[in-house]
Scaffold this motif. Sequence first.
Motif, PDB file in Angstrom:
ATOM      1  N   ALA A 126       0.842  -1.212   0.000  1.00 19.44           N
ATOM      2  CA  ALA A 126       0.000   0.000   0.000  1.00 19.44           C
ATOM      3  C   ALA A 126       0.871   1.254   0.000  1.00 19.44           C
ATOM      4  CB  ALA A 126      -0.929  -0.008   1.204  1.00 19.44           C
ATOM      5  N   ARG A 127       1.961   1.226   0.741  1.00 20.56           N
ATOM      6  CA  ARG A 127       2.856   2.415   0.749  1.00 20.56           C
ATOM      7  C   ARG A 127       3.443   2.628  -0.647  1.00 20.56           C
ATOM      8  NH1 ARG A 127       6.156   2.707   6.488  1.00 20.56           N
ATOM      9  NH2 ARG A 127       4.477   1.875   7.811  1.00 20.56           N
ATOM     10  N   ARG A 128       3.794   1.523  -1.279  1.00 20.74           N
ATOM     11  CA  ARG A 128       4.347   1.661  -2.618  1.00 20.74           C
ATOM     12  C   ARG A 128       3.278   2.170  -3.586  1.00 20.74           C
ATOM     13  NH1 ARG A 128       7.576  -2.623  -6.511  1.00 20.74           N
ATOM     14  NH2 ARG A 128       7.528  -1.232  -8.309  1.00 20.74           N
ATOM     15  N   ARG A 129       2.123   1.542  -3.542  1.00 18.72           N
ATOM     16  CA  ARG A 129       1.077   1.832  -4.531  1.00 18.72           C
ATOM     17  C   ARG A 129       0.528   3.249  -4.370  1.00 18.72           C
ATOM     18  NH1 ARG A 129      -1.926  -2.157  -3.112  1.00 18.72           N
ATOM     19  NH2 ARG A 129      -3.379  -0.926  -1.878  1.00 18.72           N
ATOM     20  N   GLU A 130       0.453   3.734  -3.131  1.00 16.39           N
ATOM     21  CA  GLU A 130      -0.235   5.011  -2.904  1.00 16.39           C
ATOM     22  C   GLU A 130       0.719   6.202  -2.766  1.00 16.39           C
ATOM     23  OE1 GLU A 130      -3.535   4.761  -0.118  1.00 16.39           O
ATOM     24  OE2 GLU A 130      -3.465   2.577  -0.286  1.00 16.39           O
ATOM     25  N   ILE A 131       2.007   5.938  -2.532  1.00 16.49           N
ATOM     26  CA  ILE A 131       2.949   7.053  -2.347  1.00 16.49           C
ATOM     27  C   ILE A 131       4.095   6.997  -3.369  1.00 16.49           C
ATOM     28  CG2 ILE A 131       4.612   8.075  -0.738  1.00 16.49           C
ATOM     29  CD1 ILE A 131       2.667   7.273   1.519  1.00 16.49           C
ATOM     30  N   PHE A 132       4.782   5.887  -3.425  1.00 14.65           N
ATOM     31  CA  PHE A 132       5.939   5.751  -4.317  1.00 14.65           C
ATOM     32  C   PHE A 132       5.515   5.775  -5.790  1.00 14.65           C
ATOM     33  CE2 PHE A 132       8.959   3.220  -6.729  1.00 14.65           C
ATOM     34  CZ  PHE A 132      10.201   3.557  -6.221  1.00 14.65           C
ATOM     35  N   ASP A 133       4.562   4.904  -6.141  1.00 16.50           N
ATOM     36  CA  ASP A 133       4.195   4.757  -7.555  1.00 16.50           C
ATOM     37  C   ASP A 133       3.646   6.042  -8.189  1.00 16.50           C
ATOM     38  OD1 ASP A 133       5.058   2.151  -7.548  1.00 16.50           O
ATOM     39  OD2 ASP A 133       3.058   1.248  -7.518  1.00 16.50           O
ATOM     40  N   HIS A 136       6.633   8.418  -9.015  1.00 16.18           N
ATOM     41  CA  HIS A 136       7.500   8.014 -10.127  1.00 16.18           C
ATOM     42  C   HIS A 136       6.734   7.900 -11.443  1.00 16.18           C
ATOM     43  CE1 HIS A 136      11.195   7.927  -8.005  1.00 16.18           C
ATOM     44  NE2 HIS A 136      10.602   7.314  -6.995  1.00 16.18           N
ATOM     45  N   ARG A 137       5.448   7.578 -11.346  1.00 18.97           N
ATOM     46  CA  ARG A 137       4.632   7.555 -12.571  1.00 18.97           C
ATOM     47  C   ARG A 137       4.530   8.961 -13.145  1.00 18.97           C
ATOM     48  NH1 ARG A 137       0.641   4.332 -10.684  1.00 18.97           N
ATOM     49  NH2 ARG A 137      -0.549   6.107  -9.912  1.00 18.97           N
ATOM     50  N   ARG A 138       4.386   9.948 -12.280  1.00 17.48           N
ATOM     51  CA  ARG A 138       4.274  11.333 -12.750  1.00 17.48           C
ATOM     52  C   ARG A 138       5.583  11.776 -13.428  1.00 17.48           C
ATOM     53  NH1 ARG A 138       1.630  14.882 -15.373  1.00 17.48           N
ATOM     54  NH2 ARG A 138       1.976  17.019 -14.700  1.00 17.48           N
ATOM     55  N   ILE A 143       8.320  12.939 -18.555  1.00 20.67           N
ATOM     56  CA  ILE A 143       9.449  12.786 -19.488  1.00 20.67           C
ATOM     57  C   ILE A 143       8.939  12.285 -20.847  1.00 20.67           C
ATOM     58  CG2 ILE A 143      11.570  11.496 -19.940  1.00 20.67           C
ATOM     59  CD1 ILE A 143      12.023  11.534 -16.845  1.00 20.67           C
ATOM     60  N   GLU A 144       8.007  11.336 -20.824  1.00 19.74           N
ATOM     61  CA  GLU A 144       7.479  10.797 -22.087  1.00 19.74           C
ATOM     62  C   GLU A 144       6.676  11.853 -22.857  1.00 19.74           C
ATOM     63  OE1 GLU A 144       5.566   7.255 -20.662  1.00 19.74           O
ATOM     64  OE2 GLU A 144       7.541   6.445 -20.124  1.00 19.74           O
ATOM     65  N   ARG A 145       5.891  12.642 -22.135  1.00 22.46           N
ATOM     66  CA  ARG A 145       5.113  13.695 -22.804  1.00 22.46           C
ATOM     67  C   ARG A 145       6.044  14.745 -23.422  1.00 22.46           C
ATOM     68  NH1 ARG A 145       5.033  18.873 -21.145  1.00 22.46           N
ATOM     69  NH2 ARG A 145       4.633  18.255 -18.997  1.00 22.46           N
ATOM     70  N   ARG A 146       7.101  15.089 -22.699  1.00 25.10           N
ATOM     71  CA  ARG A 146       8.048  16.071 -23.236  1.00 25.10           C
ATOM     72  C   ARG A 146       8.734  15.532 -24.486  1.00 25.10           C
ATOM     73  NH1 ARG A 146      10.032  19.889 -18.833  1.00 25.10           N
ATOM     74  NH2 ARG A 146      11.907  20.008 -20.090  1.00 25.10           N
ATOM     75  N   LEU A 147       9.075  14.237 -24.446  1.00 25.77           N
ATOM     76  CA  LEU A 147       9.707  13.600 -25.603  1.00 25.77           C
ATOM     77  C   LEU A 147       8.794  13.700 -26.823  1.00 25.77           C
ATOM     78  CD1 LEU A 147      12.409  12.066 -25.780  1.00 25.77           C
ATOM     79  CD2 LEU A 147      11.139   9.942 -25.417  1.00 25.77           C
ATOM     80  N   ASP A 213      19.878   4.226  -4.921  1.00 25.28           N
ATOM     81  CA  ASP A 213      19.164   5.327  -5.562  1.00 25.28           C
ATOM     82  C   ASP A 213      18.107   4.775  -6.503  1.00 25.28           C
ATOM     83  OD1 ASP A 213      20.843   8.071  -5.099  1.00 25.28           O
ATOM     84  OD2 ASP A 213      22.133   6.309  -5.107  1.00 25.28           O
ATOM     85  N   TYR A 214      17.181   5.634  -6.853  1.00 20.17           N
ATOM     86  CA  TYR A 214      16.138   5.214  -7.798  1.00 20.17           C
ATOM     87  C   TYR A 214      15.924   6.263  -8.892  1.00 20.17           C
ATOM     88  CZ  TYR A 214      11.839   3.082  -9.496  1.00 20.17           C
ATOM     89  OH  TYR A 214      10.888   2.485 -10.290  1.00 20.17           O
ATOM     90  N   THR A 215      15.802   7.525  -8.494  1.00 21.64           N
ATOM     91  CA  THR A 215      15.395   8.555  -9.456  1.00 21.64           C
ATOM     92  C   THR A 215      16.421   8.724 -10.579  1.00 21.64           C
ATOM     93  OG1 THR A 215      14.051   9.658  -7.803  1.00 21.64           O
ATOM     94  CG2 THR A 215      14.775  10.998  -9.660  1.00 21.64           C
TER      95      THR A 215
END
Length: 269
Positions: A126-133, A136-138, A143-147, A213-215
């Motif tokens: 739940a922490r991943r799905r509601e906070i992390f994801d 990072h999805r945003r 980045i994809e929209r800018r591309l 790291d992740y970002t």
Amino acid sequence: MVLGGAGDTSLLLGENDPPPVVEQNPLSNSPFLLTSDHFGRAIPRALGDLGLAESELTRHIAWDIGVAGVARALAAKLRAHLIAQAYSRLVIDCNRPPDVPSSIPRISEATVIPGNESLTRELTEARRREIFDPYHRRISETIERRLRDGIPTVLVSLHSFTPVYAGIKRPWHVGTLYQSDIRLPPLLLKGLRAQSGLVVGDNEPYAVSNETDYTIPVHGEARSLMNTGIEIRQDLISDQSGQTEWADRLANIFGEIEATLRAQGLLPA
Ligand SMILES: [Zn+2]
């Protein structure tokens, strides 16, 4: 239980909790995309205080002290898009792969975090799905929209570090952090070293890795974007005047970097 933004049943965030993603200038055409993984120190109401005293929840183990003010002011000065995380790294660390133990730390520096002990798989997810994801999805979608729109992206990940860690004093005022990008970090190092009186770390106080790291690895390196991390020492940005001073300094340096990248053909002229 309330419905989450993605239509999933929320186990964690309720209607009185802030959204995980904080943004500024989302329609910016600036090449610089600013991210801040440890921007906020919110804790979902359902988690109470994680079993910690308020004094623990305001120190560096909970967030990057001072970086929110720098990030907001820098985004304003560069007219750049900022994507930042509202929740504390003690809830889930948005700059860690979600499958490593430090993603939801049970101990940080010397502090045990009772609210992170004996979590069920369901609560961890739940922490991943509601906070992390969502965060990072945003970043990914941006980045994809800018591309697609032909807007180049230079990823800048903003952090701050504690002046003393585990009893060891750190001499640097600021550091650059990077993996394999050899385009942007040297320009940032040069810009910082041209400032008088600064001790500048080159991959200090940390270097970036896929494990810690992740970002940068996921959004910068894997997409071959020009990218760098910046770490500013927290005592220099603990108040608004320090935050403004550093935002001004970085805005000037990134302005020069943008001109250089355009002259080098790494950004469209
Ligand atoms: Zn950080």
